[in-house]
Design an enzyme around this catalytic site. Structure first.
Site, PDB file in Angstrom:
ATOM      1  CG  PHE A   1      -2.356  -0.307   0.940  1.00  0.00           C
ATOM      2  CD1 PHE A   1      -2.726  -1.147  -0.079  1.00  0.00           C
ATOM      3  CD2 PHE A   1      -3.364   0.252   1.715  1.00  0.00           C
ATOM      4  CE1 PHE A   1      -4.055  -1.435  -0.339  1.00  0.00           C
ATOM      5  CE2 PHE A   1      -4.691  -0.020   1.472  1.00  0.00           C
ATOM      6  CZ  PHE A   1      -5.049  -0.870   0.434  1.00  0.00           C
TER       7      PHE A   1
ATOM      8  CD  GLN B   1      -5.799   9.516   3.606  1.00  0.00           C
ATOM      9  OE1 GLN B   1      -6.502   8.519   3.624  1.00  0.00           O
ATOM     10  NE2 GLN B   1      -4.551   9.521   4.056  1.00  0.00           N
TER      11      GLN B   1
ATOM     12  CG  HIS C   1      -8.343   7.438  -1.610  1.00  0.00           C
ATOM     13  ND1 HIS C   1      -8.011   7.036  -2.892  1.00  0.00           N
ATOM     14  CD2 HIS C   1      -8.017   6.399  -0.803  1.00  0.00           C
ATOM     15  CE1 HIS C   1      -7.516   5.818  -2.850  1.00  0.00           C
ATOM     16  NE2 HIS C   1      -7.504   5.407  -1.596  1.00  0.00           N
TER      17      HIS C   1
ATOM     18  CG  LEU D   1     -11.779   4.267  -2.096  1.00  0.00           C
ATOM     19  CD1 LEU D   1     -10.976   5.550  -2.139  1.00  0.00           C
ATOM     20  CD2 LEU D   1     -11.629   3.582  -0.749  1.00  0.00           C
TER      21      LEU D   1
ATOM     22  CD  GLU E   1      -3.125   3.483  -0.974  1.00  0.00           C
ATOM     23  OE1 GLU E   1      -2.021   3.238  -0.470  1.00  0.00           O
ATOM     24  OE2 GLU E   1      -3.847   4.421  -0.608  1.00  0.00           O
TER      25      GLU E   1
ATOM     26  NE  ARG F   1      -4.717   5.918   1.102  1.00  0.00           N
ATOM     27  CZ  ARG F   1      -5.648   5.257   1.781  1.00  0.00           C
ATOM     28  NH1 ARG F   1      -6.387   5.895   2.679  1.00  0.00           N
ATOM     29  NH2 ARG F   1      -5.851   3.970   1.569  1.00  0.00           N
TER      30      ARG F   1
ATOM     31  CG  HIS G   1     -10.942   7.803   1.727  1.00  0.00           C
ATOM     32  ND1 HIS G   1     -12.003   6.938   1.536  1.00  0.00           N
ATOM     33  CD2 HIS G   1      -9.920   7.033   2.206  1.00  0.00           C
ATOM     34  CE1 HIS G   1     -11.644   5.714   1.883  1.00  0.00           C
ATOM     35  NE2 HIS G   1     -10.399   5.747   2.307  1.00  0.00           N
TER      36      HIS G   1
ATOM     37  NE  ARG H   1      -7.092   6.329   6.820  1.00  0.00           N
ATOM     38  CZ  ARG H   1      -7.245   5.390   5.893  1.00  0.00           C
ATOM     39  NH1 ARG H   1      -6.552   4.251   5.966  1.00  0.00           N
ATOM     40  NH2 ARG H   1      -8.069   5.571   4.877  1.00  0.00           N
TER      41      ARG H   1
END
Length: 618
Positions: free
Chosen positions: A155, A269, A271, A288, A291, A322, A386, A421
């Protein structure tokens, strides 16, 4: 008793002329008790929120011999946890045996730009291997390597492959497991309940007030221990990855009103990859694209067919942090290299189609239903709100908020994630910290907490809330709550989005005042089971959170993580502080607080400088 005059519904607010109220205004005159009907429910522990965090707290309480009550706004199992698709982090070393919890902690601190609570980070990363094995034991069907280990994928910004997954439905699979475990333990659950106020004198909580969303019946929950696990507030933005009726800031507004502090709400955040484009339709805008698509090798291209992350992050490419990837996409669009729909292209068609179908089954299925085969063609994406790193200020060892008997956990709180995050850490936090909070509450529970009495004072506060809700229902104005929520989301997207500056933030606050004034003319269905009524209550929460976030974003005059100020574009080490907001004399008061330092083992990992090398995927 004198007849209660009709009152216009109003939205409470903070400010010099606002008094101490901040959401739906209460009529402080005597309550006609005979006209109010409501149910009283007593429980030793009330858990508000039925996602992974709330479920894990409840499981720990039940395993300690207690009988908590979990309540949720939706049907059982229909929580936002199910939307966390790509995976959950734990330093298992299934594929990279060099990985350990200290490196996981170092990655988390680096991604959070060192505004994280180091103790919270270390509790999460240290406990996660055991929590994954626990979930495995309870039945979570994690994907496996050829030799039978729990598989792990990259990730963004992770030094090693440490994200465990169940295809691209990890959150759903985890929640199913947690619910099954809770049912085995006979944890009580009540669905379709909305909480509108915590019973609190600012020093101690004694329960909560709300209503049954199916019947409209008022509900008074009496408990000496209340755990908030009701999510974040990303849905206050125009483009977001949540459903419109969740993540509206309920938990944060409830906690602030009850006397707790909020921490770092300026950090939201965005995304990098939300769905965008007319071919998908309004229903899918902002949803979304996990990821995991980039974790499995997905590549980003602009309309000039340039793989543009080579210019922004040649080493980590699409798997950089991100905030970095989101700003890169925003810049490509701003400089004219985006699509007509305001997006860029995400392409995984270079991977073997069977591999893509195996690793990303939900993504393949979703886009096939929209006429797109992601194994053959790119998809259109753009940043979307997000996750909210900011939230309730807590002690992560206990979940305590500073208001006696009130605890918080999950996306409701701030601390683990700092300024940004690390992908895969949201699900990790829910179960790692959820267990600790549940254990602490079980340890402090006393005999007289089991079946607490309801005092006259508590009834009076609850009945005033019921009266306020009654006056809100059937408000006969000219503007609906849906329209105001849409205007609020557009306001925040335009004035507190990915790129911010003082002028835009101040203009946003001015527009917020004007929007709040329009709530005096609300038009709300008199049916308390209607979406109109639900959205009117959501609006009151969202206005509180919006003002708090705007003021904190204005206060922080630097760029760090997800908070990017174009007028202060650099990190300022003097701003390596957390911002804490509370209500003092009816006004929002913001103060700075220093950040702690990591333990020596984590400091060693930081100094080693571990870093993901994207090219391992090629």
């Amino acid at each position: 008793m004198t007849e209660r005059p009709s009152t216009e519904p109003k939205i409470r607010q903070f400010g010099a002329d606002a008094g101490t109220e901040n959401r739906i205004e209460h009529d402080e005159r005597a309550v006609d008790r005979e006209s109010l009907e409501y149910d009283v429910v007593t429980t030793p522990v009330l858990v508000i929120g039925a996602g992974a965090a709330g479920a894990r707290v409840a499981i720990e309480l039940a395993e300690s011999g207690l009988e908590p009550l979990v309540i949720g706004k939706r049907g059982h199992g229909d929580a936002h946890t199910t939307w966390a698709a790509g995976g959950v982090n734990a330093a298992l070393g299934s594929l990279d045996d060099e990985d350990d919890w200290t490196i996981h902690a170092a990655d988390t601190l680096n991604e959070g730009h060192h505004l994280n609570d180091p103790a919270a980070v270390e509790l999460t990363t240290k406990h996660m291997p055991d929590r994954i094995r626990e979930l495995e034991e309870w039945g979570t069907p994690f994907d496996r390597t050829d030799d039978g280990k729990i598989n792990q994928r990259y990730f963004g910004a992770q030094s090693y492959r440490r994200t465990c997954f169940v295809g691209d439905r990890t959150g759903e699979a985890m929640l199913e497991t947690l619910i099954e475990r809770a049912q085995e333990l006979e944890v009580s659950y009540r669905e379709n309940v909305m909480i509108t106020r915590l019973l609190s004198d600012g020093e101690r909580v004694s329960g909560a007030v709300g209503f049954d969303m199916e019947s409209g019946q008022g509900l008074l929950f009496r408990s000496n221990h209340v755990v908030l696990a009701a999510g974040g507030f990303s849905a206050v933005f125009d483009r977001h990855s949540s459903r419109d009726d969740e993540n509206n800031g309920d938990a944060q507004a409830l906690a602030l009103e009850a006397g707790a502090g909020l921490l770092d709400l300026e950090f939201v955040q965005f995304h990098p990859t939300g769905m965008v484009g007319e071919r998908y339709g309004e229903e899918w805008d902002g949803r979304l694209v996990t990821e995991a698509v980039r974790g499995e090798g997905g590549q980003l291209y602009n309309t000039d067919d340039e793989r543009f992350m080579e210019q922004y992050s040649p080493d980590q490419m699409e798997l950089d942090a991100r905030d970095v990837v989101a700003r890169a996409i925003a810049r490509e669009i701003e400089e004219g290299r985006g699509t007509e729909n305001g997006g860029v292209y995400l392409d995984i068609s270079h991977r073997d189609p069977n591999y893509v179908r195996d690793r990303l089954p939900r993504m393949v299925e979703r886009f096939e239903s929209l006429g797109v085969d992601i194994t053959e063609e790119p998809i259109e994406v753009a940043p979307t709100a997000h996750y909210t790193m900011g939230g309730v200020d807590v002690d992560f060892r206990t979940g305590e908020t500073g208001v006696d008997g009130l605890y918080a956990v999950g996306e409701t709180v701030a601390g683990v994630h700092g300024a940004n995050r690390l992908g895969g850490n949201s699900l990790a936090e829910t179960v790692a910290i959820g267990k600790l909070v549940g254990k602490h509450v079980a340890d402090v529970l006393e005999d007289d907490d089991t079946d607490p009495d309801v005092t006259d004072d508590q009834r009076v506060v609850a009945e005033r809330e019921f009266q306020a809700l009654e006056s809100l229902a059937g408000a006969d104005g000219d503007v609906g709550p849906t329209e105001l929520l849409a205007d609020l989301r557009e306001l925040l997207w335009n004035h507190a989005g990915i790129l911010r500056n003082e002028d835009e933030l101040r203009e946003g606050l001015a527009k917020l005042d004007a929007l709040r004034a329009r709530t005096a003319d609300l038009d709300v269905d008199d049916d308390r089971t209607s979406k109109s009524f639900e959205y009117a209550v959501d609006l009151s929460f969202s206005l509180t959170v919006a003002e708090t976030m705007l003021r904190m974003a204005l206060e922080r005059t630097e760029s760090r993580g997800a908070h990017h100020r174009t007028d202060y574009p650099e990190i300022d080490e003097e701003w390596r502080v957390n911002l804490v907001v509370s209500v003092e004399d009816g006004e929002l008061s913001i103060r700075r607080r220093g950040v702690g330092e990591p333990s020596p083992p984590v400091q060693d990992a930081l100094e080693e400088g571990y870093e993901l090398d994207y090219h391992h995927l090629e």
